[in-house]
Every structure is written in structure tokens, then in C-alpha cells.
Design a protein around this motif. Sequence first.
Motif, PDB file in Angstrom:
ATOM      1  N   ILE A  15       0.853  -1.177   0.000  1.00 52.29           N
ATOM      2  CA  ILE A  15       0.000   0.000   0.000  1.00 52.29           C
ATOM      3  C   ILE A  15       0.892   1.231   0.000  1.00 52.29           C
ATOM      4  N   THR A  16       0.323   2.355  -0.376  1.00 52.72           N
ATOM      5  CA  THR A  16       1.058   3.621  -0.391  1.00 52.72           C
ATOM      6  C   THR A  16       0.626   4.458   0.800  1.00 52.72           C
ATOM      7  N   VAL A  17       1.590   4.853   1.610  1.00 52.18           N
ATOM      8  CA  VAL A  17       1.325   5.705   2.765  1.00 52.18           C
ATOM      9  C   VAL A  17       2.064   7.025   2.572  1.00 52.18           C
ATOM     10  N   ARG A  18       1.632   8.041   3.311  1.00 50.21           N
ATOM     11  CA  ARG A  18       2.245   9.367   3.216  1.00 50.21           C
ATOM     12  C   ARG A  18       2.855   9.741   4.562  1.00 50.21           C
ATOM     13  N   ALA A  19       4.101  10.193   4.527  1.00 47.70           N
ATOM     14  CA  ALA A  19       4.743  10.743   5.721  1.00 47.70           C
ATOM     15  C   ALA A  19       4.299  12.198   5.843  1.00 47.70           C
ATOM     16  N   THR A  20       3.603  12.513   6.925  1.00 46.72           N
ATOM     17  CA  THR A  20       2.991  13.841   7.025  1.00 46.72           C
ATOM     18  C   THR A  20       4.020  14.951   7.179  1.00 46.72           C
ATOM     19  N   GLY A  21       5.149  14.692   7.787  1.00 43.77           N
ATOM     20  CA  GLY A  21       6.150  15.736   7.992  1.00 43.77           C
ATOM     21  C   GLY A  21       6.754  16.236   6.695  1.00 43.77           C
ATOM     22  N   SER A  22       7.065  15.317   5.779  1.00 43.35           N
ATOM     23  CA  SER A  22       7.717  15.699   4.529  1.00 43.35           C
ATOM     24  C   SER A  22       6.785  15.651   3.324  1.00 43.35           C
ATOM     25  N   GLY A  23       5.648  14.973   3.446  1.00 42.60           N
ATOM     26  CA  GLY A  23       4.737  14.824   2.317  1.00 42.60           C
ATOM     27  C   GLY A  23       5.156  13.729   1.350  1.00 42.60           C
ATOM     28  N   GLN A  24       6.223  13.006   1.683  1.00 44.83           N
ATOM     29  CA  GLN A  24       6.747  11.936   0.831  1.00 44.83           C
ATOM     30  C   GLN A  24       5.831  10.729   0.896  1.00 44.83           C
ATOM     31  N   THR A  25       5.644  10.051  -0.243  1.00 44.03           N
ATOM     32  CA  THR A  25       4.856   8.825  -0.271  1.00 44.03           C
ATOM     33  C   THR A  25       5.798   7.627  -0.276  1.00 44.03           C
ATOM     34  N   LEU A  26       5.376   6.575   0.424  1.00 42.54           N
ATOM     35  CA  LEU A  26       6.167   5.363   0.551  1.00 42.54           C
ATOM     36  C   LEU A  26       5.308   4.155   0.216  1.00 42.54           C
ATOM     37  N   ASP A  27       5.884   3.187  -0.472  1.00 40.56           N
ATOM     38  CA  ASP A  27       5.228   1.905  -0.681  1.00 40.56           C
ATOM     39  C   ASP A  27       5.688   0.975   0.419  1.00 40.56           C
ATOM     40  N   VAL A  28       4.746   0.469   1.212  1.00 44.06           N
ATOM     41  CA  VAL A  28       5.074  -0.401   2.335  1.00 44.06           C
ATOM     42  C   VAL A  28       4.356  -1.736   2.164  1.00 44.06           C
ATOM     43  N   VAL A  29       4.893  -2.766   2.797  1.00 42.88           N
ATOM     44  CA  VAL A  29       4.324  -4.111   2.729  1.00 42.88           C
ATOM     45  C   VAL A  29       3.331  -4.284   3.866  1.00 42.88           C
ATOM     46  N   VAL A  30       2.169  -4.850   3.562  1.00 50.58           N
ATOM     47  CA  VAL A  30       1.142  -5.093   4.573  1.00 50.58           C
ATOM     48  C   VAL A  30       1.451  -6.423   5.255  1.00 50.58           C
ATOM     49  N   TYR A  31       1.631  -6.381   6.565  1.00 51.14           N
ATOM     50  CA  TYR A  31       1.902  -7.579   7.351  1.00 51.14           C
ATOM     51  C   TYR A  31       0.602  -8.219   7.805  1.00 51.14           C
ATOM     52  N   ASP A  32      -0.341  -7.401   8.278  1.00 54.99           N
ATOM     53  CA  ASP A  32      -1.639  -7.885   8.735  1.00 54.99           C
ATOM     54  C   ASP A  32      -2.658  -6.782   8.494  1.00 54.99           C
ATOM     55  N   LYS A  33      -3.834  -7.161   7.998  1.00 57.23           N
ATOM     56  CA  LYS A  33      -4.849  -6.158   7.683  1.00 57.23           C
ATOM     57  C   LYS A  33      -6.172  -6.573   8.307  1.00 57.23           C
ATOM     58  N   ARG A  34      -6.630  -5.758   9.231  1.00 59.31           N
ATOM     59  CA  ARG A  34      -7.936  -5.930   9.865  1.00 59.31           C
ATOM     60  C   ARG A  34      -8.655  -4.595   9.820  1.00 59.31           C
ATOM     61  N   LEU A  35      -9.919  -4.634  10.155  1.00 57.37           N
ATOM     62  CA  LEU A  35     -10.700  -3.398  10.090  1.00 57.37           C
ATOM     63  C   LEU A  35     -10.254  -2.394  11.155  1.00 57.37           C
ATOM     64  N   ASP A  36      -9.852  -2.869  12.322  1.00 57.92           N
ATOM     65  CA  ASP A  36      -9.459  -1.970  13.408  1.00 57.92           C
ATOM     66  C   ASP A  36      -7.972  -1.641  13.425  1.00 57.92           C
ATOM     67  N   ARG A  37      -7.147  -2.352  12.598  1.00 57.48           N
ATOM     68  CA  ARG A  37      -5.711  -2.108  12.606  1.00 57.48           C
ATOM     69  C   ARG A  37      -5.078  -2.676  11.339  1.00 57.48           C
ATOM     70  N   ILE A  38      -4.147  -1.931  10.779  1.00 56.47           N
ATOM     71  CA  ILE A  38      -3.345  -2.403   9.649  1.00 56.47           C
ATOM     72  C   ILE A  38      -1.890  -2.376  10.107  1.00 56.47           C
ATOM     73  N   GLN A  39      -1.231  -3.526  10.063  1.00 60.18           N
ATOM     74  CA  GLN A  39       0.185  -3.582  10.399  1.00 60.18           C
ATOM     75  C   GLN A  39       0.983  -3.558   9.108  1.00 60.18           C
ATOM     76  N   VAL A  40       1.935  -2.627   9.029  1.00 59.19           N
ATOM     77  CA  VAL A  40       2.771  -2.505   7.837  1.00 59.19           C
ATOM     78  C   VAL A  40       4.235  -2.628   8.238  1.00 59.19           C
ATOM     79  N   VAL A  41       5.071  -2.977   7.252  1.00 58.42           N
ATOM     80  CA  VAL A  41       6.505  -3.090   7.467  1.00 58.42           C
ATOM     81  C   VAL A  41       7.179  -2.087   6.548  1.00 58.42           C
ATOM     82  N   LEU A  42       7.944  -1.177   7.134  1.00 59.06           N
ATOM     83  CA  LEU A  42       8.700  -0.186   6.376  1.00 59.06           C
ATOM     84  C   LEU A  42      10.131  -0.690   6.242  1.00 59.06           C
ATOM     85  N   GLY A  43      10.680  -0.633   5.056  1.00 51.44           N
ATOM     86  CA  GLY A  43      12.052  -1.073   4.833  1.00 51.44           C
ATOM     87  C   GLY A  43      12.129  -2.566   4.595  1.00 51.44           C
TER      88      GLY A  43
END
Length: 117
Positions: free
Chosen positions: A37-65
Motif C-alpha cells: 500500500i502507499t502511505v504518506r509521511a505527514t512531515g515531509s509529504g513523501q509517499t512510501l510503498d510499504v508491505v502489509v503484514y496484517d490487515k484488519r478493520l481496526d488495525r493495519i500492520q505494515v513493514v517499512l524497509g
Amino acid sequence: MDRSPVSIKCKAGRLSHCAPAFWRLLYDRTIMTPEKITVRATGSGQTLDVVVYDKRLDRIQVVLGEGVHSVRCDLTPTRNGNAYAGNAMGREIVYERSREDVKADLARAAGFRDTRR
């Protein structure tokens, strides 16, 4: 992700000789392809593609790097439900999809799993 039909040409003409190649190709195309998925770093406005580790309605766990430098981060829904936000190494990251969009994604993925059985 490429979901085109799989076609394998077998020299022997028998399925028993082609089966290992078929399963290896099927495994590589479905299981070994991580969801990103693509997430945005709010401080710099940079977009990152991160890997989804676990996806639920109440929480999405992602791995950066990748590798030993990877960082796991929990994204939780915002108060108004329009995005998922989390904190990784002091930086805020935001997944700009609503809770209803994620619910539809999960239902779509569950539908695909049920039809394959």
C-alpha cells in the motif's frame, strides 16, 4: 498484481510431468506476492510503498524497509474514519483510505479466498 490465466506448455504431454512446474508457478504468482500500500509521511509529504503484514478493520500492520532495517508499524483508524494513521520511529505516516474502503477490500479478499476452495 497480475491475475492473468496461467498457461504452461509441457513437453511430455502428461500432466504428471507438468505438475511440479505448475504448482511452482502458481505459488510464485499468488503466495509470494506481498500486498503493498502507499502511505504518506505527514512531515515531509513523501509517499512510501510499504508491505502489509496484517490487515484488519481496526488495525493495519505494515513493514517499512527491508531486511534487518525493517520497522513494523500499526496504523489505526482516525477519529472520523477517513484515514489510518500510525507512528514509526517518531514520524507520523497516514494511509489515506477510509474505514469503509478497507472493509470493502477485506470483503473482496475474503470472496476471492472462498471461491478458490
